[in-house]
Write a protein that holds these residues in place. Sequence first.
Motif, PDB file in Angstrom:
ATOM      1  N   GLY A  70      -8.001   2.044   8.078  1.00 51.70           N
ATOM      2  CA  GLY A  70      -7.047   3.007   7.536  1.00 51.70           C
ATOM      3  C   GLY A  70      -5.894   3.410   8.424  1.00 51.70           C
ATOM      4  N   LYS A  71      -5.986   3.222   9.724  1.00 49.89           N
ATOM      5  CA  LYS A  71      -4.893   3.668  10.591  1.00 49.89           C
ATOM      6  C   LYS A  71      -3.587   2.929  10.311  1.00 49.89           C
ATOM      7  N   THR A  73      -2.146  -3.414   3.909  1.00 46.37           N
ATOM      8  CA  THR A  73      -1.532  -4.718   3.628  1.00 46.37           C
ATOM      9  C   THR A  73      -1.375  -5.495   4.932  1.00 46.37           C
ATOM     10  N   LEU A  74      -1.103  -6.782   4.814  1.00 45.13           N
ATOM     11  CA  LEU A  74      -0.872  -7.589   6.009  1.00 45.13           C
ATOM     12  C   LEU A  74       0.355  -7.086   6.779  1.00 45.13           C
ATOM     13  N   ALA A  75       1.370  -6.637   6.059  1.00 44.23           N
ATOM     14  CA  ALA A  75       2.570  -6.102   6.727  1.00 44.23           C
ATOM     15  C   ALA A  75       2.231  -4.833   7.510  1.00 44.23           C
ATOM     16  N   GLU A  76       1.431  -3.949   6.924  1.00 48.61           N
ATOM     17  CA  GLU A  76       1.026  -2.727   7.622  1.00 48.61           C
ATOM     18  C   GLU A  76       0.154  -3.069   8.831  1.00 48.61           C
ATOM     19  N   LEU A  77      -0.732  -4.025   8.655  1.00 50.44           N
ATOM     20  CA  LEU A  77      -1.585  -4.474   9.747  1.00 50.44           C
ATOM     21  C   LEU A  77      -0.743  -5.009  10.904  1.00 50.44           C
ATOM     22  N   GLN A  78       0.228  -5.833  10.587  1.00 53.43           N
ATOM     23  CA  GLN A  78       1.073  -6.404  11.627  1.00 53.43           C
ATOM     24  C   GLN A  78       1.885  -5.327  12.337  1.00 53.43           C
ATOM     25  N   ASN A 118       2.358   2.949   3.700  1.00 49.45           N
ATOM     26  CA  ASN A 118       2.837   3.789   2.595  1.00 49.45           C
ATOM     27  C   ASN A 118       1.773   4.765   2.093  1.00 49.45           C
ATOM     28  N   GLN A 119       0.656   4.860   2.776  1.00 51.45           N
ATOM     29  CA  GLN A 119      -0.413   5.821   2.474  1.00 51.45           C
ATOM     30  C   GLN A 119      -0.961   5.666   1.062  1.00 51.45           C
ATOM     31  N   ASP A 120      -1.114   4.423   0.603  1.00 53.79           N
ATOM     32  CA  ASP A 120      -1.644   4.197  -0.740  1.00 53.79           C
ATOM     33  C   ASP A 120      -3.137   3.886  -0.746  1.00 53.79           C
ATOM     34  N   GLY A 121      -3.773   3.973   0.418  1.00 49.51           N
ATOM     35  CA  GLY A 121      -5.206   3.703   0.509  1.00 49.51           C
ATOM     36  C   GLY A 121      -5.552   2.235   0.678  1.00 49.51           C
TER      37      GLY A 121
END
Length: 80
Positions: free
Chosen positions: A50-51, A65-70, A59-62
């Motif tokens: 979740g971090k 995504t791979l983009a958020e992970l990267q 975007n705090q949608d729960g």
Amino acid sequence: MMHLGLFVAGDGHHIAAWRDSTSNATPPSPWDEDAKHGLFTKHLLEALNGKADTEDYGNQDGKVTLAELQTYLDDEMTYQ
């Protein structure tokens, strides 16, 4: 410079790997004594739990995504 590489396996699964873009060698993993595994694994697990979807990275949608992970790993793994 270190980068997160995202790969798609033949069966469609996504694989994330941290790599040095200046060489083909995989760098040795710094060890986290408290967590009992490498720092990449520590930050990867934090991101997937979740971090990476928090205000600073996602975007705090729960969903992570791979983009958020990267984005999360690029920030957290810089010079550690």
